[in-house]
Scaffold this motif. Structure first.
Motif, PDB file in Angstrom:
ATOM      1  N   ALA A 107     -12.860  52.821  82.565  1.00 36.77           N
ATOM      2  CA  ALA A 107     -12.475  52.759  83.976  1.00 36.77           C
ATOM      3  C   ALA A 107     -12.470  54.144  84.601  1.00 36.77           C
ATOM      4  O   ALA A 107     -12.922  54.336  85.737  1.00 36.77           O
ATOM      5  N   ALA A 108     -11.981  55.134  83.864  1.00 37.12           N
ATOM      6  CA  ALA A 108     -11.946  56.498  84.392  1.00 37.12           C
ATOM      7  C   ALA A 108     -13.350  57.014  84.675  1.00 37.12           C
ATOM      8  O   ALA A 108     -13.569  57.760  85.641  1.00 37.12           O
ATOM      9  N   ALA A 109     -14.301  56.616  83.844  1.00 36.98           N
ATOM     10  CA  ALA A 109     -15.671  57.094  83.999  1.00 36.98           C
ATOM     11  C   ALA A 109     -16.440  56.358  85.094  1.00 36.98           C
ATOM     12  O   ALA A 109     -17.386  56.921  85.668  1.00 36.98           O
ATOM     13  N   LEU A 110     -16.035  55.125  85.412  1.00 35.96           N
ATOM     14  CA  LEU A 110     -16.861  54.283  86.280  1.00 35.96           C
ATOM     15  C   LEU A 110     -16.240  53.934  87.619  1.00 35.96           C
ATOM     16  O   LEU A 110     -16.954  53.586  88.570  1.00 35.96           O
ATOM     17  N   VAL A 111     -14.920  53.974  87.723  1.00 39.27           N
ATOM     18  CA  VAL A 111     -14.245  53.475  88.927  1.00 39.27           C
ATOM     19  C   VAL A 111     -13.852  54.618  89.848  1.00 39.27           C
ATOM     20  O   VAL A 111     -13.216  55.584  89.422  1.00 39.27           O
ATOM     21  N   ASP A 112     -14.237  54.496  91.109  1.00 39.48           N
ATOM     22  CA  ASP A 112     -13.742  55.373  92.156  1.00 39.48           C
ATOM     23  C   ASP A 112     -12.816  54.576  93.069  1.00 39.48           C
ATOM     24  O   ASP A 112     -12.925  53.343  93.149  1.00 39.48           O
ATOM     25  N   PRO A 113     -11.904  55.270  93.767  1.00 43.28           N
ATOM     26  CA  PRO A 113     -11.000  54.563  94.680  1.00 43.28           C
ATOM     27  C   PRO A 113     -11.766  53.696  95.687  1.00 43.28           C
ATOM     28  O   PRO A 113     -12.796  54.107  96.220  1.00 43.28           O
ATOM     29  N   GLU A 114     -11.229  52.490  95.877  1.00 43.40           N
ATOM     30  CA  GLU A 114     -11.760  51.496  96.811  1.00 43.40           C
ATOM     31  C   GLU A 114     -12.968  50.729  96.271  1.00 43.40           C
ATOM     32  O   GLU A 114     -13.483  49.840  96.947  1.00 43.40           O
ATOM     33  N   ASP A 115     -13.449  51.068  95.067  1.00 43.93           N
ATOM     34  CA  ASP A 115     -14.509  50.253  94.455  1.00 43.93           C
ATOM     35  C   ASP A 115     -13.982  48.855  94.200  1.00 43.93           C
ATOM     36  O   ASP A 115     -12.862  48.683  93.705  1.00 43.93           O
ATOM     37  N   GLU A 116     -14.786  47.860  94.498  1.00 44.89           N
ATOM     38  CA  GLU A 116     -14.413  46.480  94.192  1.00 44.89           C
ATOM     39  C   GLU A 116     -14.904  46.121  92.790  1.00 44.89           C
ATOM     40  O   GLU A 116     -16.048  46.409  92.436  1.00 44.89           O
ATOM     41  N   VAL A 117     -14.027  45.495  92.025  1.00 47.62           N
ATOM     42  CA  VAL A 117     -14.342  45.077  90.664  1.00 47.62           C
ATOM     43  C   VAL A 117     -14.031  43.598  90.543  1.00 47.62           C
ATOM     44  O   VAL A 117     -12.946  43.145  90.936  1.00 47.62           O
ATOM     45  N   LEU A 118     -14.964  42.826  89.998  1.00 44.21           N
ATOM     46  CA  LEU A 118     -14.784  41.388  89.822  1.00 44.21           C
ATOM     47  C   LEU A 118     -14.280  41.097  88.413  1.00 44.21           C
ATOM     48  O   LEU A 118     -14.830  41.606  87.430  1.00 44.21           O
TER      49      LEU A 118
END
Length: 391
Positions: A107-118
């Motif tokens: 998650a730290a490597a792939l997620v930026d704030p406001e990214d939507e994840v299903l």
């Protein structure tokens, strides 16, 4: 003291909360049948225990590299080839302090704030909590018994938006023990890949999945999507929950980022646990684990039969892991009330659906059959008497 919004927004993990209540009852002198946690009763294979004793007595336990012992990364890569027929470069294997740490790194490597994840509803709560901790906007995709409580291509396409940056799938799933059919998961991954989105696939229970008619184990997502981020663990198939050792297999381009993150977040996974885990991949240990997988199948049959006899329906029988997700709506109680009263009155610890999402929060309960067969029989008998009082 000012507590961060991140910490304040994290919901409790109710399985652990019910575990605390069960411990309190035991401290009062009651015997509680614990069917709430996904913790195999077998423990590590004997050879792993022997390897731990040898390791701690023969070498200093210094840090390893942040990505893990090279020989353990190689052993994990060979396991994919031997068990699942997938060629994995050991350089893409990252050894972590449990699967939870692998999820944090991913998650730290792939997620930026406001990214939507299903993520599917229901699903393992920590997956979405970890994603949200890094600023993700998690969208829970409704599922049903007809879809085996898993997302499918149609539902993913329906819930996809311009903000969607990734999808997290668990197969087999916690809490339902159900898997996404391989062809369906391949199609979901292809849909995400076409939209330049990442895929995190939780395969923690993959090797506890049912084998097919030819005796072949379930396929890893890596057999058709080498760019997926795959999470796995020594906790479930190898029975090493308290050892806090897991791994992920990631695309080559992601390895440097995960190495930097691991260096800063945790330095490395437990050194003695890594040395001992090398013994997981010996023929003897794998034979032990396969017999235990077969025993979980026998326990599942025991639980499904027992729940049916006491009138607690299981809408979708599991095909992996060690969970049964049953419907309590016919009792007139919500899942929270059912679990609370079952613990207080029958001294059986279960986990309410509230842990796992929205759609089944009030109607379903998770039972873990990681406990012994004797414990399961007693737990079912106690639940039967409890349910009879509700009629």
């Amino acid at each position: 003291m000012r507590i961060s919004q991140r910490a304040q927004s994290v919901a409790p993990f109710y399985a652990m909360e019910f575990g605390k209540h069960a411990a309190a009852l035991e401290a009062e002198g009651h015997r509680v049948v614990k069917l709430s946690l996904g913790e195999p009763d077998f423990g590590a294979p004997p050879a792993v225990l022997d390897a731990l004793r040898e390791a701690v007595g023969s070498r200093p336990m210094t840090y390893t590299g942040a990505l893990g012992l090279p020989e353990l990364r190689q052993a994990i890569a060979r396991f994919y080839g031997d068990q699942h027929g997938v060629d994995v470069d050991p350089g893409r294997v990252v050894v972590t302090a449990g699967a939870s740490a692998a999820l944090v790194l991913g998650a730290a490597a792939l997620v930026d704030p406001e990214d939507e994840v299903l993520i599917a509803d229901p699903s393992y709560p920590c997956n979405r909590q970890i994603a949200e901790s890094f600023g993700a906007r998690v969208t829970l995709v409704p599922t049903s018994a007809e879809s085996r409580y898993q997302v499918d291509t149609a539902s993913v396409r329906s819930y996809w938006t311009d903000r969607t940056r990734g999808i997290m799938v668990a197969s087999p799933s916690n809490p339902t023990g159900t898997s996404v059919p391989a062809d369906e998961l391949a199609a979901i991954c292809e849909l995400a890949r076409e939209r330049d989105a990442w895929r995190i696939v939780d395969e923690i229970y993959l090797d506890l999945g049912d084998h097919d008619a030819q005796g072949r184990p379930p396929r890893s997502v890596l057999s058709y999507d080498q760019e997926a981020v795959v999470i796995n663990s020594f906790s479930k198939y190898f029975g090493m929950t308290g050892w806090r050792l897991g791994w992920c297999v990631v695309p080559e381009a992601l390895v440097p980022a995960l190495e930097r993150l691991a260096q800063n977040y945790m330095i490395c996974a437990s050194t003695p646990a890594q040395y001992a885990a090398l013994a997981c991949f010996t023929p003897g240990s794998l034979a032990v684990c396969e017999e235990r997988r077969a025993e979980f199948g026998r326990r599942r049959a025991l639980v499904l039969d027992g729940l049916a006899q006491i009138g607690l329906p299981v809408p979708v029988p599991p095909d992996g892991a060690f969970y049964v997700y049953f419907d309590v709506s016919g009792t007139g109680l919500s899942s929270w009330e059912f679990c609370g009263r079952a613990l207080q009155e029958a001294h059986v610890a279960l986990t309410p659906g509230r842990d796992f999402g929205v759609g089944t929060a009030e109607t379903h309960v998770r039972l873990s059959y990681a406990a012994s067969a004797d414990e399961l029989r007693e737990g079912i008998a106690r639940l039967g008497k409890f349910v009879a009082t509700l009629a």
